[in-house]
Scaffold this motif. Sequence first.
Motif, mmCIF file in Angstrom:
data_model
loop_
_atom_site.group_PDB
_atom_site.id
_atom_site.type_symbol
_atom_site.label_atom_id
_atom_site.label_comp_id
_atom_site.label_asym_id
_atom_site.label_seq_id
_atom_site.Cartn_x
_atom_site.Cartn_y
_atom_site.Cartn_z
ATOM 1 N N TYR A 43 0.897 -1.164 0.000
ATOM 2 C CA TYR A 43 0.000 0.000 0.000
ATOM 3 C C TYR A 43 0.930 1.206 0.000
ATOM 4 C CZ TYR A 43 -3.560 -3.308 1.692
ATOM 5 O OH TYR A 43 -4.419 -4.379 1.843
ATOM 6 N N SER A 68 -1.735 -8.327 14.798
ATOM 7 C CA SER A 68 -2.368 -7.218 14.097
ATOM 8 C C SER A 68 -1.403 -6.591 13.081
ATOM 9 C CB SER A 68 -2.777 -6.180 15.151
ATOM 10 O OG SER A 68 -3.602 -5.251 14.560
ATOM 11 N N GLY A 69 -1.891 -6.356 11.887
ATOM 12 C CA GLY A 69 -1.096 -5.663 10.869
ATOM 13 C C GLY A 69 -0.178 -6.566 10.066
ATOM 14 N N CYS A 70 -0.269 -7.900 10.254
ATOM 15 C CA CYS A 70 0.668 -8.795 9.552
ATOM 16 C C CYS A 70 0.177 -9.151 8.143
ATOM 17 C CB CYS A 70 0.912 -10.061 10.364
ATOM 18 S SG CYS A 70 -0.546 -11.105 10.472
ATOM 19 N N GLY A 71 -0.983 -8.660 7.761
ATOM 20 C CA GLY A 71 -1.418 -8.843 6.373
ATOM 21 C C GLY A 71 -2.491 -9.894 6.149
ATOM 22 N N LYS A 72 -3.122 -10.361 7.226
ATOM 23 C CA LYS A 72 -4.140 -11.424 7.092
ATOM 24 C C LYS A 72 -5.299 -10.975 6.194
ATOM 25 C CE LYS A 72 -4.910 -11.436 11.572
ATOM 26 N NZ LYS A 72 -3.981 -10.373 11.998
ATOM 27 N N SER A 73 -5.867 -9.808 6.526
ATOM 28 C CA SER A 73 -7.017 -9.336 5.736
ATOM 29 C C SER A 73 -6.588 -8.991 4.319
ATOM 30 C CB SER A 73 -7.651 -8.098 6.380
ATOM 31 O OG SER A 73 -8.119 -8.407 7.651
ATOM 32 N N THR A 74 -5.378 -8.487 4.191
ATOM 33 C CA THR A 74 -4.879 -8.164 2.847
ATOM 34 C C THR A 74 -4.859 -9.423 1.989
ATOM 35 O OG1 THR A 74 -3.570 -6.300 3.620
ATOM 36 C CG2 THR A 74 -2.850 -7.350 1.576
ATOM 37 N N VAL A 86 -9.003 -0.549 -3.458
ATOM 38 C CA VAL A 86 -8.071 0.289 -2.696
ATOM 39 C C VAL A 86 -7.031 0.843 -3.670
ATOM 40 C CG1 VAL A 86 -6.395 0.329 -0.796
ATOM 41 C CG2 VAL A 86 -8.388 -1.184 -0.674
ATOM 42 N N HIS A 231 -8.456 -13.698 15.000
ATOM 43 C CA HIS A 231 -7.502 -13.336 16.050
ATOM 44 C C HIS A 231 -7.548 -14.350 17.175
ATOM 45 C CE1 HIS A 231 -7.181 -8.971 14.815
ATOM 46 N NE2 HIS A 231 -5.949 -9.379 15.005
HETATM 47 N N1 LIG Z 1 -6.154 0.541 2.664
HETATM 48 C C1 LIG Z 1 -4.925 0.581 3.188
HETATM 49 N N2 LIG Z 1 -4.108 1.624 2.945
HETATM 50 C C2 LIG Z 1 -2.864 1.679 3.461
HETATM 51 N N3 LIG Z 1 -2.337 0.713 4.246
HETATM 52 C C3 LIG Z 1 -3.100 -0.342 4.535
HETATM 53 C C4 LIG Z 1 -4.428 -0.479 4.022
HETATM 54 N N4 LIG Z 1 -4.947 -1.638 4.473
HETATM 55 C C5 LIG Z 1 -3.986 -2.212 5.231
HETATM 56 N N5 LIG Z 1 -2.887 -1.439 5.268
HETATM 57 C C6 LIG Z 1 -1.624 -1.753 5.967
HETATM 58 O O1 LIG Z 1 -1.166 -3.016 5.514
HETATM 59 C C7 LIG Z 1 -0.674 -3.799 6.589
HETATM 60 C C8 LIG Z 1 -1.468 -5.093 6.686
HETATM 61 O O2 LIG Z 1 -2.830 -4.777 7.052
HETATM 62 P P1 LIG Z 1 -3.957 -5.880 7.204
HETATM 63 O O3 LIG Z 1 -5.222 -5.165 7.535
HETATM 64 O O4 LIG Z 1 -3.935 -6.774 6.038
HETATM 65 O O5 LIG Z 1 -3.412 -6.676 8.477
HETATM 66 P P2 LIG Z 1 -4.180 -7.686 9.446
HETATM 67 O O6 LIG Z 1 -3.200 -8.740 9.798
HETATM 68 O O7 LIG Z 1 -5.451 -8.119 8.831
HETATM 69 O O8 LIG Z 1 -4.455 -6.742 10.698
HETATM 70 P P3 LIG Z 1 -5.609 -6.810 11.817
HETATM 71 O O9 LIG Z 1 -5.420 -8.128 12.503
HETATM 72 O O10 LIG Z 1 -5.282 -5.665 12.718
HETATM 73 O O11 LIG Z 1 -6.918 -6.677 11.115
HETATM 74 C C9 LIG Z 1 -0.762 -2.914 7.831
HETATM 75 O O12 LIG Z 1 0.486 -2.268 8.001
HETATM 76 C C10 LIG Z 1 -1.839 -1.920 7.475
HETATM 77 O O13 LIG Z 1 -1.645 -0.696 8.157
#
Ligand SMILES: Nc1ncnc2c1ncn2[C@@H]1O[C@H](COP(=O)(O)OP(=O)(O)OP(=O)(O)O)[C@@H](O)[C@H]1O
Length: 279
Positions: A43, A68-74, A86, A231
């Motif tokens: 991103y 949190s933030g490790c990219g799971k949802s991505t 996005v 989580h």
């Molecule tokens: N739309 C976006 N724009 C910019 N950065 C993003 C966006 N979505 C996610 N990120 C960044 O990408 C990284 C991975 O985010 P992601 O949401 O995939 O993590 P996650 O493991 O699902 O987190 P969580 O458990 O907190 O939901 C994080 O650093 C987040 O800040």
Amino acid sequence: MSDTDATPTISTTVEESTSEREAQSSTGTARAVIESRNLDVRYGDVEALQSIDLRIPDQHVTAIIGPSGCGKSTFLRCINRMNDLVEAATIDGELLFNGTDVYGEEIDPVALRRRIGMVFQHPNPFPKSIYDNVAYGLRIQDITDDMDERVEQALRRAALWDEVKDQLDKSALDLSGGQQQRLCIARAIAVDPDVLLMDEPASALDPIATSKIEDLIEELAEEYTVVIVTHNMQQAARISDKTAVFLTGGELVEFDDTQKIFEDPESDRVEDYITGKFG
Ligand SMILES: Nc1ncnc2c1ncn2[C@@H]1O[C@H](COP(=O)(O)OP(=O)(O)OP(=O)(O)O)[C@@H](O)[C@H]1O
């Protein structure tokens, strides 16, 4: 691009893969329905996923866990191209659905999302009746025959029918949070997808509603491939067959049978995460 313009469509891709399915099931090994190869996602300057290689087996539950933030949802959002919405997201590498690159030029993302449904953390029913929520996806596909039967079957498969069968005209927004989430699952499965992506589907629910969703996920895996971000490590251990552990920096550190991950992981970092030493 409309669905009819997309050649080949995701539907034809699925049909073409039948021989692959039969060949692999005869060996007793589950076929990979989703496969990422060297998948990188950024991103802007943020590197969200680094070189992810992952094969998600057909008709099983695969959990994705990690801090949190490790990219799971991505990762989840890449599978059905929700990240297309996005602007800052750039994706490199390959992501295959039934052997076809979902980022290929010929793929229609709308058709893809019908084969790969998604359920979100917060239930998001439409402000319509219970019936119309389930019928929605069918109507936009011009499927109008046997509608009552199709709606009933989807609600039954989502373990909601008995609770709503006498009030199908009621607003979906009047249901409890857990019922709304099962309605969203019914809406997703009404169009008969191959894969259900679930992004923390129970994290906004109370323990009883959570338990119903967990039971439902295990039942759904008899017909669908389920990929769930959670989580809740106990939840992953309870309901998944396979677990992928992502760690900080968007790295997939380990992917294996869930029992192996939770009882005897190969990686010390995974063991530290599982045992609560960080994250
Ligand atoms: N739309 C976006 N724009 C910019 N950065 C993003 C966006 N979505 C996610 N990120 C960044 O990408 C990284 C991975 O985010 P992601 O949401 O995939 O993590 P996650 O493991 O699902 O987190 P969580 O458990 O907190 O939901 C994080 O650093 C987040 O800040």
